[in-house]
Design a protein around this motif. Structure first.
Motif, PDB file in Angstrom:
ATOM      1  N   UNK A  94       3.607  17.632  -5.950  1.00  0.00           N
ATOM      2  CA  UNK A  94       2.326  17.014  -6.281  1.00  0.00           C
ATOM      3  C   UNK A  94       1.416  16.855  -5.061  1.00  0.00           C
ATOM      4  N   UNK A  95       1.913  17.175  -3.881  1.00  0.00           N
ATOM      5  CA  UNK A  95       1.173  16.907  -2.647  1.00  0.00           C
ATOM      6  C   UNK A  95      -0.173  17.622  -2.558  1.00  0.00           C
ATOM      7  N   UNK A  96      -0.217  18.875  -2.957  1.00  0.00           N
ATOM      8  CA  UNK A  96      -1.467  19.615  -2.828  1.00  0.00           C
ATOM      9  C   UNK A  96      -2.586  18.938  -3.625  1.00  0.00           C
ATOM     10  N   UNK A  97      -2.325  18.568  -4.872  1.00  0.00           N
ATOM     11  CA  UNK A  97      -3.335  17.884  -5.697  1.00  0.00           C
ATOM     12  C   UNK A  97      -3.649  16.501  -5.130  1.00  0.00           C
ATOM     13  N   UNK A  98      -2.652  15.822  -4.629  1.00  0.00           N
ATOM     14  CA  UNK A  98      -2.821  14.484  -4.036  1.00  0.00           C
ATOM     15  C   UNK A  98      -3.763  14.537  -2.832  1.00  0.00           C
ATOM     16  N   UNK A  99      -3.548  15.523  -1.967  1.00  0.00           N
ATOM     17  CA  UNK A  99      -4.374  15.677  -0.772  1.00  0.00           C
ATOM     18  C   UNK A  99      -5.802  16.048  -1.166  1.00  0.00           C
ATOM     19  N   UNK A 100      -5.940  16.951  -2.130  1.00  0.00           N
ATOM     20  CA  UNK A 100      -7.287  17.307  -2.613  1.00  0.00           C
ATOM     21  C   UNK A 100      -8.004  16.095  -3.171  1.00  0.00           C
ATOM     22  N   UNK A 101      -7.330  15.306  -3.944  1.00  0.00           N
ATOM     23  CA  UNK A 101      -7.911  14.086  -4.524  1.00  0.00           C
ATOM     24  C   UNK A 101      -8.363  13.135  -3.423  1.00  0.00           C
ATOM     25  N   UNK A 161       0.792  -1.236   0.000  1.00  0.00           N
ATOM     26  CA  UNK A 161       0.000   0.000   0.000  1.00  0.00           C
ATOM     27  C   UNK A 161       0.820   1.281   0.000  1.00  0.00           C
ATOM     28  N   UNK A 162       2.035   1.226   0.489  1.00  0.00           N
ATOM     29  CA  UNK A 162       2.841   2.442   0.555  1.00  0.00           C
ATOM     30  C   UNK A 162       3.565   2.737  -0.750  1.00  0.00           C
ATOM     31  N   UNK A 163       3.451   1.868  -1.758  1.00  0.00           N
ATOM     32  CA  UNK A 163       4.135   2.105  -3.029  1.00  0.00           C
ATOM     33  C   UNK A 163       3.614   3.338  -3.760  1.00  0.00           C
ATOM     34  N   UNK A 164       2.405   3.796  -3.421  1.00  0.00           N
ATOM     35  CA  UNK A 164       1.893   5.032  -4.021  1.00  0.00           C
ATOM     36  C   UNK A 164       2.853   6.194  -3.784  1.00  0.00           C
ATOM     37  N   UNK A 165       3.551   6.170  -2.677  1.00  0.00           N
ATOM     38  CA  UNK A 165       4.462   7.253  -2.329  1.00  0.00           C
ATOM     39  C   UNK A 165       5.774   7.201  -3.115  1.00  0.00           C
TER      40      UNK A 165
END
Length: 183
Positions: A169-176, A158-162
């Motif tokens: 890219x964090x801001x868009x990732x968190x919004x998603x 599950x941590x491979x997404x990182x």
């Protein structure tokens, strides 16, 4: 969103699955009756396993950084690097030690680390190994494992997404993530 189906080539693991595997491994070690003084995890894959197990057993956690899967975006094993020092909060590595990692793949890392520890830490009186997954082509047999995978599938943790997420890219990732939580 659900994960693809597992098969002989791929195993998809959710966070819930991952935590249950660590709990099962912890129970297996407990039920064996073997008592240990310290846990040593191999970073990076074994850090989460070691952290949870050290909390369950209330024993010191040591961390040894190793790296071999750096090529082809982390999918091809290369030359093994073993850190010169171990990080541990209480004392030094000694006594009965449980060496943990997420998996034993070829067995190369476990074999070299095992030899390294025996040479560098003579105060270790007994060393056993524990992993979540034991792949069938491994040349090493762990003392404890949850799943043996005879077909040697790629394990999608599950941590491979990182692995491919970068700071910009964090801001868009968190919004998603926030928008999918409301569903």
């Amino acid at each position: 969103m659900s994960s693809p189906n597992n098969n002989d080539s791929h195993v998809w693991v959710t966070w819930d699955d991952y935590h249950r595997l660590i709990e099962k491994l912890s129970l297996q070690v407990y039920q064996s009756g073997w008592q240990f003084d310290q846990i040593l995890c191999l970073a990076r894959g074994g850090v989460r396993v070691g952290d949870v197990m050290s909390r369950i057993y209330d024993v010191p956690l040591g961390i040894l950084a190793t790296s071999s899967y750096r090529e082809a975006a982390g999918t091809k094993q290369g030359e093994l690097d073993i850190a010169q020092f171990i990080t541990i909060t209480r004392g030094s590595l000694a006594g009965r030690v449980l060496l943990v990692d997420d998996m034993v793949d070829t067995g190369l890392t476990f074999s070299k680390v095992f030899n390294h520890l025996q040479q560098q830490f003579p105060a270790i009186t007994e060393l056993r190994t524990a992993v979540l997954w034991w792949k069938g082509h491994s040349q090493v047999t762990p003392d404890y494992y949850v799943d043996k995978l005879p077909t040697n599938p790629w394990i999608h943790q599950p941590f491979e997404d990182y692995d491919s997420l970068r700071p910009h890219q964090l801001e868009a990732w968190i919004r998603k993530g926030s928008s999918s939580e409301g569903r």
